[in-house]
Scaffold this motif. Structure first.
Motif, PDB file in Angstrom:
ATOM      1  N   ASN A 107       0.846  -1.190   0.000  1.00  0.00           N
ATOM      2  CA  ASN A 107       0.000   0.000   0.000  1.00  0.00           C
ATOM      3  C   ASN A 107       0.884   1.244   0.000  1.00  0.00           C
ATOM      4  OD1 ASN A 107      -1.003  -0.626   3.483  1.00  0.00           O
ATOM      5  ND2 ASN A 107       1.000  -0.266   2.599  1.00  0.00           N
ATOM      6  N   TYR A 108       0.331   2.320  -0.533  1.00  0.00           N
ATOM      7  CA  TYR A 108       1.096   3.544  -0.741  1.00  0.00           C
ATOM      8  C   TYR A 108       0.217   4.727  -0.329  1.00  0.00           C
ATOM      9  CZ  TYR A 108       3.138   0.061  -3.872  1.00  0.00           C
ATOM     10  OH  TYR A 108       3.665  -1.083  -4.391  1.00  0.00           O
ATOM     11  N   GLY A 109       0.806   5.724   0.340  1.00  0.00           N
ATOM     12  CA  GLY A 109      -0.020   6.853   0.739  1.00  0.00           C
ATOM     13  C   GLY A 109       0.759   7.935   1.438  1.00  0.00           C
ATOM     14  N   LYS A 110       0.031   9.004   1.791  1.00  0.00           N
ATOM     15  CA  LYS A 110       0.647  10.154   2.465  1.00  0.00           C
ATOM     16  C   LYS A 110      -0.368  10.804   3.385  1.00  0.00           C
ATOM     17  CE  LYS A 110       3.915  13.113   3.313  1.00  0.00           C
ATOM     18  NZ  LYS A 110       3.335  13.354   4.660  1.00  0.00           N
ATOM     19  N   THR A 111       0.095  11.193   4.557  1.00  0.00           N
ATOM     20  CA  THR A 111      -0.745  11.905   5.514  1.00  0.00           C
ATOM     21  C   THR A 111      -0.666  13.405   5.256  1.00  0.00           C
ATOM     22  OG1 THR A 111       1.100  12.063   7.083  1.00  0.00           O
ATOM     23  CG2 THR A 111      -0.362  10.152   7.275  1.00  0.00           C
ATOM     24  N   GLY A 112      -1.637  14.115   5.800  1.00  0.00           N
ATOM     25  CA  GLY A 112      -1.644  15.569   5.706  1.00  0.00           C
ATOM     26  C   GLY A 112      -2.375  16.173   6.883  1.00  0.00           C
ATOM     27  N   THR A 113      -1.769  17.157   7.522  1.00  0.00           N
ATOM     28  CA  THR A 113      -2.394  17.868   8.639  1.00  0.00           C
ATOM     29  C   THR A 113      -2.098  19.352   8.463  1.00  0.00           C
ATOM     30  OG1 THR A 113      -1.910  15.974  10.072  1.00  0.00           O
ATOM     31  CG2 THR A 113      -2.639  18.018  11.138  1.00  0.00           C
ATOM     32  N   THR A 114      -3.128  20.186   8.486  1.00  0.00           N
ATOM     33  CA  THR A 114      -2.926  21.615   8.294  1.00  0.00           C
ATOM     34  C   THR A 114      -2.696  22.313   9.630  1.00  0.00           C
ATOM     35  OG1 THR A 114      -5.294  22.105   8.387  1.00  0.00           O
ATOM     36  CG2 THR A 114      -4.368  21.574   6.240  1.00  0.00           C
ATOM     37  N   GLN A 115      -2.374  23.593   9.554  1.00  0.00           N
ATOM     38  CA  GLN A 115      -2.037  24.359  10.751  1.00  0.00           C
ATOM     39  C   GLN A 115      -3.186  24.342  11.760  1.00  0.00           C
ATOM     40  OE1 GLN A 115      -0.902  28.373   9.873  1.00  0.00           O
ATOM     41  NE2 GLN A 115       0.060  28.710  11.875  1.00  0.00           N
ATOM     42  N   ASP A 116      -2.840  24.175  13.028  1.00  0.00           N
ATOM     43  CA  ASP A 116      -3.805  24.146  14.131  1.00  0.00           C
ATOM     44  C   ASP A 116      -4.802  22.993  13.998  1.00  0.00           C
ATOM     45  OD1 ASP A 116      -2.617  26.414  15.232  1.00  0.00           O
ATOM     46  OD2 ASP A 116      -3.945  27.764  14.120  1.00  0.00           O
ATOM     47  N   HIS A 117      -4.437  21.991  13.257  1.00  0.00           N
ATOM     48  CA  HIS A 117      -5.269  20.783  13.138  1.00  0.00           C
ATOM     49  C   HIS A 117      -6.669  21.104  12.583  1.00  0.00           C
ATOM     50  CE1 HIS A 117      -2.310  18.540  15.624  1.00  0.00           C
ATOM     51  NE2 HIS A 117      -2.192  19.702  16.241  1.00  0.00           N
ATOM     52  N   ARG A 118      -6.723  22.016  11.613  1.00  0.00           N
ATOM     53  CA  ARG A 118      -8.031  22.352  11.028  1.00  0.00           C
ATOM     54  C   ARG A 118      -8.463  21.309  10.001  1.00  0.00           C
ATOM     55  NH1 ARG A 118      -5.674  27.658  11.374  1.00  0.00           N
ATOM     56  NH2 ARG A 118      -6.910  29.024  12.732  1.00  0.00           N
ATOM     57  N   ASP A 119      -7.507  20.664   9.361  1.00  0.00           N
ATOM     58  CA  ASP A 119      -7.793  19.626   8.362  1.00  0.00           C
ATOM     59  C   ASP A 119      -6.861  18.453   8.600  1.00  0.00           C
ATOM     60  OD1 ASP A 119      -9.571  21.188   6.190  1.00  0.00           O
ATOM     61  OD2 ASP A 119      -7.922  22.492   6.819  1.00  0.00           O
ATOM     62  N   ALA A 120      -7.389  17.254   8.443  1.00  0.00           N
ATOM     63  CA  ALA A 120      -6.581  16.042   8.548  1.00  0.00           C
ATOM     64  C   ALA A 120      -6.941  15.138   7.377  1.00  0.00           C
ATOM     65  CB  ALA A 120      -6.826  15.341   9.874  1.00  0.00           C
ATOM     66  N   LEU A 121      -5.917  14.646   6.655  1.00  0.00           N
ATOM     67  CA  LEU A 121      -6.166  13.875   5.445  1.00  0.00           C
ATOM     68  C   LEU A 121      -5.251  12.666   5.370  1.00  0.00           C
ATOM     69  CD1 LEU A 121      -5.875  17.207   4.485  1.00  0.00           C
ATOM     70  CD2 LEU A 121      -7.096  16.217   2.548  1.00  0.00           C
ATOM     71  N   PHE A 122      -5.716  11.661   4.639  1.00  0.00           N
ATOM     72  CA  PHE A 122      -4.873  10.558   4.204  1.00  0.00           C
ATOM     73  C   PHE A 122      -5.332  10.174   2.797  1.00  0.00           C
ATOM     74  CE2 PHE A 122      -3.331   6.340   3.458  1.00  0.00           C
ATOM     75  CZ  PHE A 122      -2.062   6.355   4.021  1.00  0.00           C
ATOM     76  N   VAL A 123      -4.373  10.144   1.866  1.00  0.00           N
ATOM     77  CA  VAL A 123      -4.652   9.762   0.478  1.00  0.00           C
ATOM     78  C   VAL A 123      -3.649   8.687   0.091  1.00  0.00           C
ATOM     79  CG1 VAL A 123      -4.980  10.541  -1.890  1.00  0.00           C
ATOM     80  CG2 VAL A 123      -5.378  12.135   0.003  1.00  0.00           C
ATOM     81  N   GLY A 124      -4.149   7.600  -0.473  1.00  0.00           N
ATOM     82  CA  GLY A 124      -3.254   6.538  -0.881  1.00  0.00           C
ATOM     83  C   GLY A 124      -3.931   5.530  -1.777  1.00  0.00           C
ATOM     84  N   TYR A 125      -3.189   4.493  -2.146  1.00  0.00           N
ATOM     85  CA  TYR A 125      -3.737   3.481  -3.054  1.00  0.00           C
ATOM     86  C   TYR A 125      -3.181   2.113  -2.735  1.00  0.00           C
ATOM     87  CZ  TYR A 125       0.553   4.940  -5.569  1.00  0.00           C
ATOM     88  OH  TYR A 125       1.842   5.289  -5.901  1.00  0.00           O
ATOM     89  N   ALA A 126      -3.984   1.118  -3.062  1.00  0.00           N
ATOM     90  CA  ALA A 126      -3.616  -0.291  -2.920  1.00  0.00           C
ATOM     91  C   ALA A 126      -4.500  -1.080  -3.865  1.00  0.00           C
ATOM     92  CB  ALA A 126      -3.796  -0.767  -1.484  1.00  0.00           C
ATOM     93  N   GLY A 127      -3.938  -2.117  -4.460  1.00  0.00           N
ATOM     94  CA  GLY A 127      -4.717  -2.875  -5.445  1.00  0.00           C
ATOM     95  C   GLY A 127      -5.112  -1.967  -6.599  1.00  0.00           C
ATOM     96  N   ASP A 128      -6.408  -1.982  -6.946  1.00  0.00           N
ATOM     97  CA  ASP A 128      -6.880  -1.128  -8.034  1.00  0.00           C
ATOM     98  C   ASP A 128      -7.737   0.018  -7.512  1.00  0.00           C
ATOM     99  OD1 ASP A 128      -9.070  -2.552  -7.198  1.00  0.00           O
ATOM    100  OD2 ASP A 128      -9.874  -2.876  -9.224  1.00  0.00           O
ATOM    101  N   LEU A 129      -7.531   0.406  -6.244  1.00  0.00           N
ATOM    102  CA  LEU A 129      -8.323   1.481  -5.649  1.00  0.00           C
ATOM    103  C   LEU A 129      -7.416   2.610  -5.162  1.00  0.00           C
ATOM    104  CD1 LEU A 129     -10.989  -0.438  -3.510  1.00  0.00           C
ATOM    105  CD2 LEU A 129     -11.347   0.755  -5.681  1.00  0.00           C
ATOM    106  N   VAL A 130      -7.855   3.836  -5.429  1.00  0.00           N
ATOM    107  CA  VAL A 130      -7.204   5.036  -4.920  1.00  0.00           C
ATOM    108  C   VAL A 130      -8.228   5.739  -4.043  1.00  0.00           C
ATOM    109  CG1 VAL A 130      -5.945   7.135  -5.512  1.00  0.00           C
ATOM    110  CG2 VAL A 130      -5.950   5.191  -7.096  1.00  0.00           C
ATOM    111  N   VAL A 131      -7.872   6.008  -2.787  1.00  0.00           N
ATOM    112  CA  VAL A 131      -8.853   6.496  -1.812  1.00  0.00           C
ATOM    113  C   VAL A 131      -8.296   7.709  -1.083  1.00  0.00           C
ATOM    114  CG1 VAL A 131     -10.280   5.900   0.182  1.00  0.00           C
ATOM    115  CG2 VAL A 131      -9.717   4.149  -1.517  1.00  0.00           C
TER     116      VAL A 131
END
Length: 732
Positions: A595-619
């Protein structure tokens, strides 16, 4: 010259006979004198012709021989089989012309007869039913059924002249003089680029009675129906049908619905500039809808105004004085949401695919019912508190298979996956590192990882840890902010922006801003996930779609405009993304498969993200508050990563309920798939709704214009007043 050429007169001197008999050779004895057939005793026994004239009729003799040649040739040709070359050689032009004309006439008669049988001529005079679009999940389950917004028909005699003239100027200037098809109009449209090549009558035939196919056959049927309409309806009746049923964007069908929607004004009271803008929408309603693309609608309106000047409807002075109108959009119908975030997003594309036709369209989407249920379960199990959430799952080619736009569609139909523009945080570092790798750097190359203590911009690492040097692989895995900022300074922000553009990002990106490397420029989750899909499939840009993508084939892929990375860049970027999950900030998303992906957190924790892919799905997963307030303790590597892992475990491990063995009925009741509590379910096109709760069901609708509710529960059937919306003032 034929079989008798040896008997014709030879005009050249070398062919003249010595005895001077005129150039013809006899078949028997020459006549000599007028009569000379005597026997021995001198009695006249036989007269062999008339007295010889001084000037023989050689031309007549030539003509008769030529005619005989032709007769023999015709007879010989008749005896030849028709498929041989000799049968066709020597035919006169008149013979060919007559038969070609006869063949064209016969072909025309057959074509007209076939079109008359296949074209819906009888239907063309019937009332036009409002269009309806039904969306199906990939397994055939109906997920949304959406009808058009249609108001009362218009009466051309009651419309101001400038309203009718605006439509005639841009669509069909010779409407009142042609018979359904206008060759002059087609030529003018091809030469000037303004105005429609099809007449108003043809357009009426196309969008109300024919399928959206693009072919010469449909064009021929369109012309035939146009002639039929012209024969049975008056010009005003045709124009009224056209204006009352044309599509104006935003699901508005007909001039009255469009004028009320965009300007909250009856069409009889439209101003010249309002009429000109509405007339401009007909060429591409979705692309020119002023609610979404006002600048395009304004430019299109100016073309309509120029056409009105060219047609002599208004003067140059009046055209210069015509300013773009102000919109007055009101929620007249409550927007009638579909019940699912995915369907709300898919419907505009569905109307484009159906070519705004009036047949009731049933379109199969890419939404996977099983994966949508997996997404809903993953969201329901997450500890979100008061925060909102969004999830998008797609294949690397852009086919969206699951979408969650919020915790509860019934409470908020705002789609946070497609409409919310939020900062992507460190997930944006994908573009920074891709630009560096594409420029020739390697994951093992090092960069300064110490704290930034000089300059106006001094970003900090999330954990407050620094080191003198750090490899690109470790900096990406542990999401070092100082390393990302220095890396962008080294390769240039223009290279980072160019990489994002290549991967399909269209949102505004701040050139020259060092904070760009940390994801401070906003974009929506769907756009960001599509960029990761381009990396997953190494084919970009990826356009997210709600409908199946056709395989372009080998040659199609050569010319589809897609780009790809070198094998080294692709491999290195995958290594960075995999290390971020296995060893870095995304460990909470780790699966049992690559599996492959990257986390993301913006200043003061206003946004939290994770985007990645495994198999034939990108989520992609986003968590945040609608009011942009902080979420203490929430990082991209916590709640979003856990939701991502929960969904992917079910999607790839197939732990959710299997699909039903029987295929669902496309005409059956709609089954919203976003949340367990579906709230109000629309029933047909009447506006009636069904609400099911724990104790019973309620049907809300209208009887003779009065709101009525029918309650069915353990106490029996009860009839009670239904809630009604607050009435608005009537439009002028």
């Amino acid at each position: 010259m034929g079989m008798f050429r040896i008997f014709r007169r030879k005009d050249s001197p070398e062919h003249q006979p010595a005895n001077g008999h005129g150039g013809y050779f006899p078949l028997q004895d020459a006549p000599g004198r007028a009569w000379d057939d005597d026997d021995d005793d001198g009695d006249l026994l036989y007269r062999s012709g008339k007295p010889r004239s001084a000037t023989p009729a050689w031309a007549d003799w030539d003509s008769r021989l030529a005619q005989l040649d032709r007769s023999v040739a015709v007879e010989e040709r008749k005896r030849q089989p028709w498929w041989t070359r000799e049968y066709w050689q020597g035919r006169r032009k008149r013979w060919w012309a007559a038969r070609i004309v006869a063949a064209i006439i016969a072909l025309f008669i057959v074509l007209v007869a076939w079109l008359a049988i296949t074209a819906p001529l009888s239907k063309s005079l019937q009332p036009i039913a409002p269009p309806q679009v039904t969306l199906l999940a990939s397994d055939g389950t109906p997920i949304a059924r959406n009808g058009a917004v249609v108001e009362a028909p218009v009466d051309v005699s009651k419309l101001p002249p400038h309203v009718v003239e605006a439509f005639l100027a841009t669509e069909d200037r010779r409407f009142y003089s042609h018979w359904g098809v206008d060759p002059r109009g087609i030529a003018r449209a091809a030469f000037t680029g303004t105005g429609g090549g099809s007449t108003i009558t043809q357009q009426l035939a196309k969008f109300t009675f024919l399928t959206p196919e693009r072919s010469l056959t449909r064009k021929a049927r369109e012309a035939l129906i146009a002639f039929w309409l012209e024969a049975w309806l008056t010009k005003d009746e045709i124009l009224e049908r056209y204006l009352s049923n044309a599509y104006f964007g935003d699901n508005m069908y007909g001039l009255r619905a469009a004028s009320l929607h965009y300007f909250y004004r009856q069409p009889e009271n439209l101003k010249p500039n309002q009429a000109a803008m509405l007339a401009g929408l007909l060429q591409a309603p979705s692309a020119y809808a002023p609610t979404e693309h006002y600048d395009r609608a304004e430019r299109r309106m100016q073309l309509v105004v120029k056409s009105m000047v060219a047609a002599g409807y208004i003067t140059e002075a009046e055209a210069k004085a015509m300013k773009p109108p102000r919109l007055d959009v009101r929620n007249l119908d409550g927007d009638l949401p579909t019940g699912t975030y995915f369907a709300d997003w898919a419907l505009p594309e569905a109307r484009t695919l159906s070519d705004v036709g009036y047949s009731r369209q049933t379109l199969t989407t890419t939404l996977d019912s099983r994966l949508q249920e997996a997404a809903r379960q993953a969201i329901s199990r997450a500890r979100l508190g008061n925060a909102q959430v969004a999830l998008v799952a797609m294949h690397p080619n852009g086919e969206v298979v699951a979408m969650i736009g919020g915790k509860d569609y019934a409470q908020s139909a705002f789609n946070r996956a497609t409409q919310a523009q939020r900062q992507p945080g460190s997930t944006f570092k994908l573009f920074v590192y891709l630009a560096a790798l594409d420029a020739g750097m390697h994951p093992d190359d090092t960069i300064d990882g110490s704290e930034i203590t000089e300059g106006a911009y001094r970003p900090k690492n999330a954990e407050g840890k620094y080191q003198p040097t750090i490899t690109l692989a470790d900096a990406f895995a542990h999401s070092s902010n100082v390393a990302a900022v220095r890396l962008q300074q080294q390769i240039g922000s223009k290279a980072v922006i160019a990489m994002a553009r290549q991967l399909g990002v269209t949102s505004d990106l701040a050139d020259g801003d060092p904070s760009l490397a940390l994801g401070t420029s906003t974009m929506n989750l769907l756009e960001l996930t599509a960029a990761y899909a381009g990396v997953a499939g190494n084919s970009f840009p990826v356009k997210p779609t709600a409908f199946p993508v056709k395989d372009p084939g080998f040659f199609g892929r050569l010319f589809d405009g897609k780009d790809s990375f070198s094998s080294r860049t692709e491999s290195d970027m995958n290594d960075l993304l995999r290390k971020a999950v296995n060893e870095g900030t995304g460990r909470a998303a780790k699966l049992s498969i690559p599996n492959y992906g990257k986390t993301g957190t913006t200043q003061d924790h206003r946004d939290a993200l994770f985007v990645g892919y495994a198999g034939d799905l990108v989520v992609g997963v986003w968590v945040g508050n609608d009011d942009d307030t902080a979420m203490p303790g929430v990082y991209g590597g916590t709640t979003p990563a856990r939701i991502w892992r929960d969904f992917m475990t079910q999607a790839i491990g197939k732990k959710v309920a299997p699909r039903p063995t029987s295929r669902p009925n496309p005409q059956g009741p709609v089954k919203p798939l976003d949340v367990a509590d579906v709230g109000d379910i629309p029933l047909g096109d009447s506006g009636a709704t069904l609400n099911i709760d724990g104790e019973g069901a309620t049907i809300n609708g209208q009887i003779d214009g009065e709101p009525v509710g029918i309650r069915i529960d353990g106490n029996g059937v009860q009839i009670q007043p239904a809630p009604s919306a607050t009435p608005q003032a009537a439009p002028p």
